[in-house]
Design a protein around this motif. Sequence first.
Motif, mmCIF file in Angstrom:
data_model
loop_
_atom_site.group_PDB
_atom_site.id
_atom_site.type_symbol
_atom_site.label_atom_id
_atom_site.label_comp_id
_atom_site.label_asym_id
_atom_site.label_seq_id
_atom_site.Cartn_x
_atom_site.Cartn_y
_atom_site.Cartn_z
ATOM 1 N N GLN A 18 0.814 -1.213 0.000
ATOM 2 C CA GLN A 18 0.000 0.000 0.000
ATOM 3 C C GLN A 18 0.845 1.260 0.000
ATOM 4 N N PRO A 40 -4.877 -8.331 2.199
ATOM 5 C CA PRO A 40 -5.983 -7.707 2.927
ATOM 6 C C PRO A 40 -7.344 -8.138 2.375
ATOM 7 N N GLU A 41 -8.343 -8.061 3.219
ATOM 8 C CA GLU A 41 -9.680 -8.512 2.836
ATOM 9 C C GLU A 41 -10.200 -7.787 1.581
#
Lengths: 301, 254
Positions: free
Chosen positions: B134, B193-194
């Motif tokens: 990210q 991540p989800e």
Amino acid sequence: MNVKTRLGALELANPVVLTSGTAGYGKEISPYLDINRVGAITIKGLSLFPCSGNPPPRIYESASGVLNSIGLENKGVERFIQEDIPFLETFSTRVITNIWGTDEQSYLDVARVLTLVERVDGIEVNVSCPNVEKGGASFSCDLASLGSLIGKLRDVISKTFIVKLGPMKENIGDVMVLLEHLDVDAVSITNTFPALAVDVSTQQVYFSRKTAGLSGPAIKPLALRMVYEATQASDIPCIGMGGIASGTDALEFLLVGARAVGVGTATLSNPVASMEILEGIHSWLSERGIESVEDIIGKAR
Amino acid sequence: MKKALVTGKRRDGNLVEFVCKCPEIAKSAVPGQFVMISVSTTLDPFLNRPLGILWAEGDYFSVLFEIVGRGTSLLAQLEKGDTLSLLGPLGNGYSLDVPRALLLAGGRGIVTLHFLARTLKEIGISISMLFGIQNRSEIVLSRYMVNCAKGVQRFCCEEEISGVFQGTIVDALEDYATVQTIPEGTGVFACGPEGMLRALARHPLLENHRVEVSLEAVMGCGFGVCLSCAHKGRDGYLHVCSEGPVFPLSEVAW
């Protein structure tokens, strides 16, 4: 040394009992723990039909404690009998099935099924789960509805009949007198304590059902007080539970009057915690030359 | 509980890697599995922490984790020579019976895919890997990407970093697909991540592929007794520790 104990007619080889919801249906814990070595295993709370439980998140950690909101997820009594009883039949340990319902009829239906299962030694009735709308907590709110439910269950349960009590508004001594009058064989004290967690990152209450049940060492002194008062009010045998994580913790419950001790949350972080606790009881007794665990039950008055 | 000796420690900011000696765990661990590590010798915090296995070889295995709270902070204080108390290996790993593999790793999701990539390489299965972060604070994770898959196809970051593809892992997958077809039968493995997994679940590029994802969850026990680690599934709740953490993507609901 004699560590045998009794819950009414039910003899346990030792006082350490695995509590409901922390040992699965037996199969899940057995790769880690020889369940023949505990006094009894209490099965995950069963209802008449399968229950999917609460939406996640279901667990939160607080200081020396755990909040859970599982919501009594279980496979239902029929699947338990088909899938798990044959497995449990290969063991000699005492098997206690925990049950719950949403109304009197559903409690009675599941009790009628389990009382006919030979492998089941005891039926523990949950009237104190804080995590479902009608998972029993409502029954422990007033003595009249509790008495009505327990009286009817007594008529259908031929196994050792255990009532699991949690924190409640009623005076625990009054509840014990009522249960004695209704011929209950034993009580389990306590269940989790209604509690709350807040997530500051979202500025919201953490669990979707808002409150959750607190267990673990954080509640031990609260549970001890309940067991102390309950066993003073009545001679009904009591399985004391709430935050027991060591042999010393277990001894404290025995000293205030519990005839057996439940190990629950401790099993989650150490699947053989119950064995270490049993060894702790053994060595404490033997260091003092005490022949039988019976000799210390209720000594702290 | 098993014991593992910490034989090596590496710390980069909030990321900590422990190399541990425990033949019992190392010899039986498969990619995708995890261990539950005790983070305190007192009663607080009370629960163990689930950590994915980064690699296992001979008598040794390693875990890589980010310091995100009190438990991981305490764990990060351990040093070489200390002993861990733990359970494992736990859970079900990735399927290894694939002709070729495409690995999609997001952030810390690199951990279990690193182990998978090493294992697939060892058994001679060709792999492609896309790895996304990210922001630049996670750049240290790229070390594990380079180690495991020389043929890394895309390294992406949502923040602008010179020489690095800018975008999410989904952007990188779309970009990759413009130059490279994903052959039928390719095993696609994703961990991250989800939000990333959710985006992959409905992505047309993966529609006809067998995709396995590893889910992350807060756990109580790690071995199937407490039912705390529920995740929505197509047919009711999935229990991440005992039925997963690796699931066919088609079985997961969001």
